[in-house]
Design a protein around this motif. Structure first.
Motif, PDB file in Angstrom:
ATOM      1  N   ALA A  74      50.519  78.520  52.447  1.00 23.42           N
ATOM      2  CA  ALA A  74      49.102  78.435  52.117  1.00 23.42           C
ATOM      3  C   ALA A  74      48.643  76.981  52.039  1.00 23.42           C
ATOM      4  N   ALA A  75      49.441  76.134  51.407  1.00 24.26           N
ATOM      5  CA  ALA A  75      49.067  74.719  51.299  1.00 24.26           C
ATOM      6  C   ALA A  75      48.897  74.105  52.687  1.00 24.26           C
ATOM      7  N   LEU A 103      47.944  75.638  55.472  1.00 25.17           N
ATOM      8  CA  LEU A 103      46.698  76.107  56.074  1.00 25.17           C
ATOM      9  C   LEU A 103      45.500  75.320  55.554  1.00 25.17           C
ATOM     10  N   TYR A 104      45.384  75.213  54.225  1.00 27.74           N
ATOM     11  CA  TYR A 104      44.202  74.553  53.662  1.00 27.74           C
ATOM     12  C   TYR A 104      44.209  73.055  53.944  1.00 27.74           C
ATOM     13  N   ALA A 105      45.398  72.476  54.044  1.00 28.25           N
ATOM     14  CA  ALA A 105      45.482  71.073  54.444  1.00 28.25           C
ATOM     15  C   ALA A 105      44.930  70.898  55.856  1.00 28.25           C
ATOM     16  N   GLN A 106      45.269  71.832  56.759  1.00 27.45           N
ATOM     17  CA  GLN A 106      44.743  71.775  58.127  1.00 27.45           C
ATOM     18  C   GLN A 106      43.228  71.956  58.147  1.00 27.45           C
ATOM     19  N   LEU A 107      42.720  72.895  57.359  1.00 28.83           N
ATOM     20  CA  LEU A 107      41.280  73.182  57.364  1.00 28.83           C
ATOM     21  C   LEU A 107      40.464  71.960  56.957  1.00 28.83           C
ATOM     22  N   GLY A 108      40.969  71.205  55.968  1.00 31.58           N
ATOM     23  CA  GLY A 108      40.199  70.085  55.454  1.00 31.58           C
ATOM     24  C   GLY A 108      40.719  68.720  55.842  1.00 31.58           C
ATOM     25  N   GLY A 109      41.766  68.679  56.688  1.00 27.85           N
ATOM     26  CA  GLY A 109      42.364  67.391  57.011  1.00 27.85           C
ATOM     27  C   GLY A 109      42.933  66.718  55.773  1.00 27.85           C
ATOM     28  N   LEU A 110      43.607  67.510  54.935  1.00 29.35           N
ATOM     29  CA  LEU A 110      44.091  67.041  53.639  1.00 29.35           C
ATOM     30  C   LEU A 110      45.582  66.727  53.677  1.00 29.35           C
ATOM     31  N   VAL A 140      49.246  66.914  51.486  1.00 32.38           N
ATOM     32  CA  VAL A 140      49.867  67.783  50.491  1.00 32.38           C
ATOM     33  C   VAL A 140      50.897  66.985  49.701  1.00 32.38           C
ATOM     34  N   ALA A 141      50.784  67.030  48.381  1.00 34.09           N
ATOM     35  CA  ALA A 141      51.772  66.403  47.503  1.00 34.09           C
ATOM     36  C   ALA A 141      52.449  67.503  46.694  1.00 34.09           C
ATOM     37  N   THR A 142      53.774  67.468  46.615  1.00 34.53           N
ATOM     38  CA  THR A 142      54.531  68.475  45.870  1.00 34.53           C
ATOM     39  C   THR A 142      54.797  67.977  44.455  1.00 34.53           C
ATOM     40  N   LEU A 143      54.447  68.789  43.485  1.00 31.42           N
ATOM     41  CA  LEU A 143      54.690  68.477  42.080  1.00 31.42           C
ATOM     42  C   LEU A 143      55.501  69.611  41.477  1.00 31.42           C
ATOM     43  N   SER A 144      56.314  69.308  40.500  1.00 29.33           N
ATOM     44  CA  SER A 144      56.996  70.373  39.772  1.00 29.33           C
ATOM     45  C   SER A 144      56.342  70.494  38.407  1.00 29.33           C
ATOM     46  N   SER A 145      56.227  71.737  37.941  1.00 30.54           N
ATOM     47  CA  SER A 145      55.565  71.984  36.668  1.00 30.54           C
ATOM     48  C   SER A 145      56.392  73.005  35.906  1.00 30.54           C
ATOM     49  N   GLU A 146      56.624  72.741  34.637  1.00 27.82           N
ATOM     50  CA  GLU A 146      57.514  73.607  33.871  1.00 27.82           C
ATOM     51  C   GLU A 146      56.728  74.509  32.940  1.00 27.82           C
ATOM     52  N   ARG A 147      57.084  75.792  32.965  1.00 24.16           N
ATOM     53  CA  ARG A 147      56.487  76.736  32.021  1.00 24.16           C
ATOM     54  C   ARG A 147      57.073  76.516  30.624  1.00 24.16           C
ATOM     55  N   ALA A 148      56.421  77.144  29.650  1.00 25.25           N
ATOM     56  CA  ALA A 148      56.888  77.035  28.267  1.00 25.25           C
ATOM     57  C   ALA A 148      58.303  77.600  28.103  1.00 25.25           C
ATOM     58  N   ASP A 149      58.637  78.601  28.951  1.00 24.74           N
ATOM     59  CA  ASP A 149      59.971  79.204  28.828  1.00 24.74           C
ATOM     60  C   ASP A 149      61.040  78.427  29.597  1.00 24.74           C
ATOM     61  N   ARG A 195      51.594  72.453  44.295  1.00 27.25           N
ATOM     62  CA  ARG A 195      51.242  71.406  45.252  1.00 27.25           C
ATOM     63  C   ARG A 195      49.780  71.021  45.057  1.00 27.25           C
ATOM     64  N   VAL A 196      49.488  69.782  45.384  1.00 31.17           N
ATOM     65  CA  VAL A 196      48.133  69.259  45.250  1.00 31.17           C
ATOM     66  C   VAL A 196      47.624  68.879  46.635  1.00 31.17           C
ATOM     67  N   LEU A 197      46.379  69.236  46.911  1.00 34.18           N
ATOM     68  CA  LEU A 197      45.729  68.891  48.172  1.00 34.18           C
ATOM     69  C   LEU A 197      44.829  67.681  47.940  1.00 34.18           C
ATOM     70  N   ARG A 198      45.031  66.638  48.757  1.00 33.39           N
ATOM     71  CA  ARG A 198      44.278  65.398  48.559  1.00 33.39           C
ATOM     72  C   ARG A 198      43.602  64.957  49.851  1.00 33.39           C
ATOM     73  N   SER A 199      42.420  64.365  49.688  1.00 30.57           N
ATOM     74  CA  SER A 199      41.688  63.748  50.787  1.00 30.57           C
ATOM     75  C   SER A 199      41.682  62.251  50.519  1.00 30.57           C
ATOM     76  N   ASP A 200      42.463  61.487  51.305  1.00 29.50           N
ATOM     77  CA  ASP A 200      42.709  60.083  50.975  1.00 29.50           C
ATOM     78  C   ASP A 200      43.296  60.049  49.567  1.00 29.50           C
ATOM     79  N   LYS A 201      42.589  59.435  48.616  1.00 28.92           N
ATOM     80  CA  LYS A 201      43.114  59.396  47.246  1.00 28.92           C
ATOM     81  C   LYS A 201      42.417  60.410  46.336  1.00 28.92           C
ATOM     82  N   LEU A 202      41.537  61.229  46.900  1.00 29.95           N
ATOM     83  CA  LEU A 202      40.767  62.173  46.087  1.00 29.95           C
ATOM     84  C   LEU A 202      41.488  63.520  46.016  1.00 29.95           C
TER      85      LEU A 202
END
Length: 301
Positions: free
Chosen positions: A184-185, A187-194, A196-205, A212-219
């Motif tokens: 999915a990331a 596809l949307y990167a292609q649609l907007g010319g974005l 993709v940065a991968t981040l890890s996020s930990e749940r409380a458990d 992943r975060v989609l960015r346009s330049d630095k935005l």
């Protein structure tokens, strides 16, 4: 079935978008440039327009302006005089179940190119590109995982990127909850010319969320994360800004008495602030996110 819901949704949106009327531009605050990959509008499909208007009006002071005189079951939603969303009445089609939902709208440079990219990635076109006047050319899709979204190519340019936080009750963030984060990331990167940065996020458990975060330049434009519950459908979740945890708790107390439902109570987010998920009278889920003036702009994350 999900296919029936998708078909019905496509028919509803086709009916809405095939009416020959002129929807207003999403914003007058533009320099004439498009900002591909940015979420520039939001439409709520509601089976209870009156209840929805009362609900969001009481919670956030949203104002609803009907375009019925123009022959459309459509309302423009404003906050302090600034248009932020629209509402479409779900009517005229007998669906086997309610399809009320928020439709997040992404800026693209070329609607036909978006059609090609979505279909190549295994998604479906629910509404072929159609012009709706000053608003621009809109198309409606389901991605390969079933998440619904729309694209818009504006004739006069997209809203500017603000250097201040949105006010309380305005849209703060957009996040795709999906069964295929990587696909999915992409596809949307292609649609907007974005990017993709991968981040890890930990749940409380202690378990890890694929994020992943989609960015346009630095935005920073949006997030893509694994489903909180593998049984739930993939969807785009819009987030409204709330100023503080005290304000959020106060709002959540009012949600049931106004005809809504608290789906997920307030909980801390790894990125900061607290988040809750609510539904208005139509049942469409939306997230509330605390984000104080001492926190960075979302686009700078």
């Amino acid at each position: 079935s999900s296919d029936l819901i998708t078909l019905t949704l496509g028919l509803v949106l086709a009916a809405c978008s095939s009416i020959q009327y002129n929807l207003p531009a999403v914003s007058g605050d533009t320099d004439g440039n498009r900002r591909a990959g940015k979420f520039i509008w939001h439409d709520l499909i509601s089976d209870d327009p009156k209840g929805t208007e009362a609900f969001y009006g009481a919670l956030f002071g949203w104002e609803f302006r009907s375009l019925e005189l123009l022959g459309a079951n459509y309302w423009v939603v404003s906050l302090d005089g600034t248009p932020i969303a629209g509402m479409v009445e779900q009517s005229g089609i007998a669906a086997q179940r309610d399809i009320s939902q928020w439709m997040s709208v992404i800026s693209v440079a070329d609607a036909d190119d978006a059609v090609q990219r979505v279909t190549d990635a295994g998604g479906r076109v629910l509404r072929e590109p159609v012009s709706i006047g000053d608003r621009g050319v809109i198309a409606v899709f389901a991605d390969a995982q079933g998440a619904h979204f729309a694209t818009l190519t504006t004739p006069a340019g997209d809203p500017l990127d603000s250097d201040s936080l949105p006010e309380e009750g305005a849209f703060l963030w957009h996040e795709l909850w999906t069964s295929d984060v990587a696909g999915a990331a992409d596809l949307y990167a292609q649609l907007g010319g974005l990017d993709v940065a991968t981040l890890s996020s930990e749940r409380a458990d202690g378990s890890e969320i694929e994020f992943r975060v989609l960015r346009s330049d630095k935005l920073t434009r949006a997030g893509v994360r694994s489903l909180p519950d593998p049984e739930m459908p993939s969807l785009w979740m819009p987030y409204l800004r709330v100023e503080s945890i005290d304000r959020l708790e106060g709002l959540l107390l009012r949600v049931p008495e106004l005809g809504g439902e608290v789906l997920v109570p307030a909980m801390p987010r790894p990125a900061g602030g607290y988040v809750s998920v609510i539904a208005g009278p139509s049942g469409a889920p939306i997230a509330l996110q605390t984000w104080g003036s001492d926190q960075p702009l979302i686009k700078d994350l």
